[in-house]
Design a protein around this motif. Structure first.
Motif, short mmCIF file in Angstrom:
data_model
loop_
_atom_site.label_atom_id
_atom_site.label_comp_id
_atom_site.label_asym_id
_atom_site.label_seq_id
_atom_site.Cartn_x
_atom_site.Cartn_y
_atom_site.Cartn_z
N MET A 1 0.93 -1.27 -0.14
CA MET A 1 -0.13 0.02 0.05
C MET A 1 0.91 1.18 0.12
O MET A 1 0.76 2.09 -0.83
CB MET A 1 -0.84 0.08 1.22
N ALA A 2 2.01 1.17 0.89
CA ALA A 2 2.64 2.29 1.01
C ALA A 2 3.42 2.51 -0.29
O ALA A 2 3.66 3.82 -0.97
CB ALA A 2 3.83 2.16 2.06
N SER A 3 3.99 1.34 -0.85
CA SER A 3 4.81 1.61 -2.36
C SER A 3 3.89 1.99 -3.47
O SER A 3 4.55 2.65 -4.36
CB SER A 3 5.16 0.26 -2.57
N THR A 4 2.67 1.96 -3.37
CA THR A 4 1.71 2.26 -4.41
C THR A 4 1.85 4.06 -4.61
O THR A 4 1.39 4.53 -5.54
CB THR A 4 0.31 2.00 -4.37
N ARG A 5 2.02 4.51 -3.34
CA ARG A 5 2.24 6.05 -3.31
C ARG A 5 3.24 6.59 -3.79
O ARG A 5 3.70 7.57 -4.11
CB ARG A 5 1.92 6.59 -1.98
N ARG A 6 4.43 5.60 -4.02
CA ARG A 6 5.74 6.03 -4.55
C ARG A 6 6.48 7.08 -3.79
O ARG A 6 7.05 7.91 -4.37
CB ARG A 6 5.72 6.27 -5.79
N GLY A 7 6.35 7.04 -2.42
CA GLY A 7 6.88 7.94 -1.72
C GLY A 7 6.50 9.45 -1.78
O GLY A 7 7.25 10.44 -1.63
N THR A 8 5.35 9.54 -2.54
CA THR A 8 4.76 11.00 -2.51
C THR A 8 4.09 11.50 -1.23
O THR A 8 4.00 12.46 -1.23
CB THR A 8 3.82 11.13 -3.55
N ARG A 9 4.03 10.56 -0.29
CA ARG A 9 3.16 10.97 1.06
C ARG A 9 4.17 10.72 1.97
O ARG A 9 4.88 9.74 2.03
CB ARG A 9 1.90 10.25 0.87
N CYS A 10 3.90 11.61 2.94
CA CYS A 10 4.66 11.24 4.45
C CYS A 10 4.39 9.91 4.96
O CYS A 10 5.23 9.15 5.30
CB CYS A 10 4.31 12.56 5.29
N TRP A 11 3.10 9.70 4.97
CA TRP A 11 2.80 8.55 5.74
C TRP A 11 3.33 7.03 5.14
O TRP A 11 3.69 6.40 5.77
CB TRP A 11 1.32 8.12 5.92
N SER A 12 3.60 7.22 3.65
CA SER A 12 3.97 6.00 2.92
C SER A 12 5.51 5.89 3.21
O SER A 12 6.09 4.97 3.48
CB SER A 12 3.66 6.32 1.36
N ARG A 13 6.12 7.10 3.19
CA ARG A 13 7.63 7.42 3.39
C ARG A 13 7.80 6.56 4.99
O ARG A 13 8.70 5.85 5.07
CB ARG A 13 8.08 8.38 3.30
N ALA A 14 6.92 7.24 5.64
CA ALA A 14 7.13 6.71 7.06
C ALA A 14 6.96 5.38 7.32
O ALA A 14 7.96 4.38 8.06
CB ALA A 14 6.33 7.47 7.98
N LEU B 1 -6.27 12.35 4.72
CA LEU B 1 -7.04 12.20 4.03
C LEU B 1 -6.60 10.93 2.92
O LEU B 1 -7.21 10.03 2.31
CB LEU B 1 -7.09 13.45 2.96
N ASP B 2 -5.31 11.36 2.64
CA ASP B 2 -4.65 10.21 1.82
C ASP B 2 -4.56 8.95 2.17
O ASP B 2 -4.82 7.84 1.73
CB ASP B 2 -3.37 10.58 1.13
N TYR B 3 -4.26 8.76 3.60
CA TYR B 3 -4.12 7.48 4.34
C TYR B 3 -5.62 6.75 4.46
O TYR B 3 -5.63 5.46 4.16
CB TYR B 3 -3.70 7.78 5.66
N ILE B 4 -6.53 7.59 4.38
CA ILE B 4 -7.70 6.71 4.39
C ILE B 4 -8.31 6.29 3.07
O ILE B 4 -8.70 5.18 3.29
CB ILE B 4 -8.80 7.95 5.23
N GLN B 5 -8.09 6.88 2.23
CA GLN B 5 -8.31 6.62 0.86
C GLN B 5 -7.60 5.32 0.60
O GLN B 5 -8.12 4.27 0.01
CB GLN B 5 -7.87 7.52 -0.07
N SER B 6 -6.25 5.22 0.83
CA SER B 6 -5.46 4.21 0.56
C SER B 6 -6.19 2.82 1.52
O SER B 6 -5.94 1.75 1.03
CB SER B 6 -3.92 4.47 0.60
#
Lengths: 213, 490
Positions: A70-83, A185-190
């Motif tokens: 799930m985090a990798s689908t964001r490709r590091g564009t979001r803080c939560w995914s990076r974290a 917002l983004d986290y909830i969506q993903s």
């Protein structure tokens, strides 16, 4: 002529609207598909590695791989995914390391490590923010000792709740409020997407089992 | 005549400065003058129409409006009002005004009339009779003819008296008219002055208001107590606005968050939603692990069936194919319509068509891609109601646990069994939203709800999970029941 002008653009409008809608849905779908592929990649790796796993291990593998995917689908564009990814990279657990390596690929892992600069930046920012937070806390504490202003502020309970939310969203402790809301917002969506895919997978697997039996 | 015209022009000139009432009067006067001109051109008609008086006096018996007209005639705006009666209904509408004017000599009607009467006085008798004749002409059209013969007896007296009175009053009016004019002008001036004062006052008020309006802006921009107006605090305010804007988006995203106002409630809702989603992920991963002892998923199956379940079976292609021909037909129909010039006539059906078409067009993407969403949402709606039922029952039972400790357990079980399909971890606060009234109740509810959820949890996956898990959950359940009992004693 007026009537002509009135009539003709409408269907195009509708079609364009639908196009936008379809595009949006397709984008979402692609994200879901991407997530599913990555997730299955991680799960398949574990399956090939170990023949027998107990329930807890299996659960862990599925969960961790799902998170990473799930985090990798964001490709590091979001803080939560990076974290999330950095957390997974730093984890001393063997299975999570393996999963992250497999899902993200050693290249991207190296990239993350190389982009340690980036992470370091984040850390730096976080330090700054922590300092700020500390300052804020001091400010809060001062008046509360004087006239119980802390209680007044705590009546809303917004600070407490934001802290809770920060704990829930990965990497939320490093964010300020505006960033936090956006990330949430983004986290909830993903998360939603993840849940949907998992559900559908569960349904298929159940039906598959029924078929087998 | 020339004076009349002049006066009318004057009135037209002054008309812009007058109120509606005055305008009405002016209009009446102007029309009267015009009619007088007509009478001067055609004196014979009015001259020989003696029988017209019958009709004129018939108005005495007709109650309201025509009675008023007679009043006017008697009061001696006579000739003018006689002409006015010739105007018929217009004057009848304006009668009240004129009547008021007659009681308190009407400036509007008298402004021009002294001048007219100056050179009309010699033949005023004839003119007045002519006017009356005109009034009869107009009135015979409006009044029932049966009234006329009844009043025919009073003809001769009426003639004399009316003429005399007209003369007298017109003479009087000559004198009074000018005074009235001056009064009016003074009044107007006064009014203007007052208006000016008012406008000036208004403008000053507006200015003050503007300053007041501007002030709050500054106040709004200015920090609240203890805050400074420097760039930092301004930036802070901008940040807050940003946050609130994003919170709105979040409100749209999180289900059950629309009704809640206030940041704290929204944050609660969001937190619960995120928590529930995370728990769902956890739970689903558990389920998946339980379902597949060897982690062995058929992704191909999933791709073909589950990610897009509706696209594979019959529903999707049919829906997908229909819009295009429909569009084509629609377009052709449109072209035909436009060619025939029947655009407007065909518009409503077109709209209908459009609607019918747009519905299936909008459907496929939803059915195509959001099926998983559907599977999530639909259970939610049903589940919520069910869970609330469950949860009320649980709550009631939490009350009754002291008296009947054994009963709630079974009932809860049954309820949970009914809900086993949908019971994943549901966002809690949305259920709680309607029920949080007292703190005690809250506490009870929380305990009861948790118990019910755990119940559902345990019963749901009895075939899939291991025995250990069930035992653990049973233990948790027992502890929850104890808690419920404790809480119910509060």
């Amino acid at each position: 002529m007026l009537g002509l002008r009135y009539i003709i653009p409408l269907p195009f409008k509708i079609s364009s609207f639908d196009l936008v809608r379809i595009m949006r849905k397709a984008w979402r779908r692609s994200r879901k598909v991407e997530f599913l592929e990555k997730w299955m990649k991680g799960v398949g790796k574990c399956r090939s590695l170990k023949r027998r796993m107990n329930f807890v291990e299996r659960k862990k593998v599925i969960k961790v791989s799902a998170d990473i995917a799930m985090a990798s689908t964001r490709r590091g564009t979001r803080c939560w995914s990076r974290a999330l990814l950095s957390k997974a990279c730093k984890a001393k657990d063997h299975t999570t390391n393996l999963l992250t390596n497999h899902i993200l690929g050693t290249k991207s892992i190296n990239h993350i490590h190389c982009r340690g600069g980036n992470m370091f930046k984040l850390k730096k920012i976080s330090r700054g923010r922590r300092r700020r937070e500390v300052v804020v806390v001091k400010k809060d504490v001062g008046p509360s000792s004087d006239g119980g202003r802390m209680d007044d502020e705590d009546l809303d309970g917004i600070g407490r709740r934001t802290r809770l939310l920060k704990r829930l969203v990965p990497g939320g402790e490093l964010m300020d409020d505006a960033c936090l809301v956006e990330e949430t917002l983004d986290y909830i969506q993903s998360l939603r997407a993840q849940v949907q895919v998992m559900r559908s997978l569960l349904l298929t697997s159940k039906s598959h089992l029924i078929k087998l039996s | 005549m020339l004076r009349c015209l002049n006066s009318s022009e004057n009135f037209a000139g002054t008309c812009s400065e007058m109120t509606v009432l005055e305008r009405q009067r002016e209009r009446m006067k102007w029309q009267q003058q015009q009619q007088q001109q007509q009478h001067h051109h055609q004196p014979n008609q009015s001259y020989f129409c003696g029988g017209g008086f019958d009709g004129a006096f018939s108005s005495l018996q007709v109650p309201n409006s025509q009675g008023l007209r007679m009043m006017m005639m008697m009061n001696g705006a006579g000739a003018g009002t006689g002409d006015g009666s010739g105007l018929g209904e217009v004057v009848a509408n304006a009668n009240v005004n004129v009547n008021v004017g007659s009681l308190k000599p009407d400036p509007g009607s008298e402004n021009g009339w002294p001048e007219l009467s100056k050179f009309e006085l010699p033949n005023l008798g004839f003119v007045s009779s002519g006017f009356d004749a005109n009034s009869t002409i107009s009135r015979t059209s409006s009044c029932p003819p049966s009234v006329a013969p009844a009043t025919g007896l009073a003809d001769a007296k009426g003639k004399e008296s009316v003429v005399a009175e007209n003369e007298n009053t017109n003479k009087k009016n000559k004198a009074s008219g000018e005074e009235e004019e001056s009064k009016i002008t003074t009044n107007n001036n006064n009014n203007n002055n007052i208006n000016n004062r008012e406008t000036s006052a208004d403008s000053s008020k507006e200015n003050s208001k503007a300053s007041e309006v501007q002030k709050p802006d500054y106040i709004h921009v200015r920090a609240r107590r203890g805050q400074a107006t420097d760039s930092h605090s301004l930036a802070e305010r901008v940040r807050r606005e940003k946050i609130s804007e994003r919170m709105k988006y979040l409100q749209d995203l999180v289900p059950g968050c629309n009704k809640i106002t206030g940041k704290a409630g929204m944050l609660d809702e969001i937190i619960n939603y995120v928590q529930s989603l995370q728990r769902q992920v956890e739970f689903l991963s558990m389920k998946l692990a339980a379902v597949n002892p060897r982690i062995d998923f058929n992704i191909d199956d999933l791709f073909t069936k589950e990610v897009f379940p509706t696209c594979a079976p019959t529903s999707f292609p049919t829906i997908e194919m229909t819009p295009n021909p429909a569009y084509l037909q629609f377009d052709s129909a449109q072209h035909a319509a436009s060619c025939c010039g029947l655009d407007m006539g065909l518009n409503p059906p077109d709209m209908g068509l459009r609607r019918t078409i747009s519905a299936p067009v909008s459907m496929p993407p939803e059915t195509f891609l959001d099926t998983s969403c559907f599977t999530q949402i639909l259970p939610f709606s049903t589940c919520e109601a069910d869970l609330q039922n469950l949860y009320n029952v649980a709550f009631d039972q939490a009350r009754s646990t002291t008296s009947y400790p054994s009963q709630p357990f079974t009932e809860r079980q049954t309820f949970c069994v009914s809900n086993t399909k949908y019971c994943d971890l549901v966002p809690r606060r949305s259920l709680q939203a309607g029920l949080n009234k007292r703190r005690k109740q809250k506490a009870r509810e929380e305990v009861a709800r948790d118990a019910s959820i755990w119940n559902a949890f345990s019963l749901q996956e009895t075939p899939d999970f291991g025995f250990v898990f069930i035992e653990i959950i049973a233990g948790i359940k027992k502890s929850y029941f104890n808690l419920v009992r404790i809480c119910s004693k509060f």
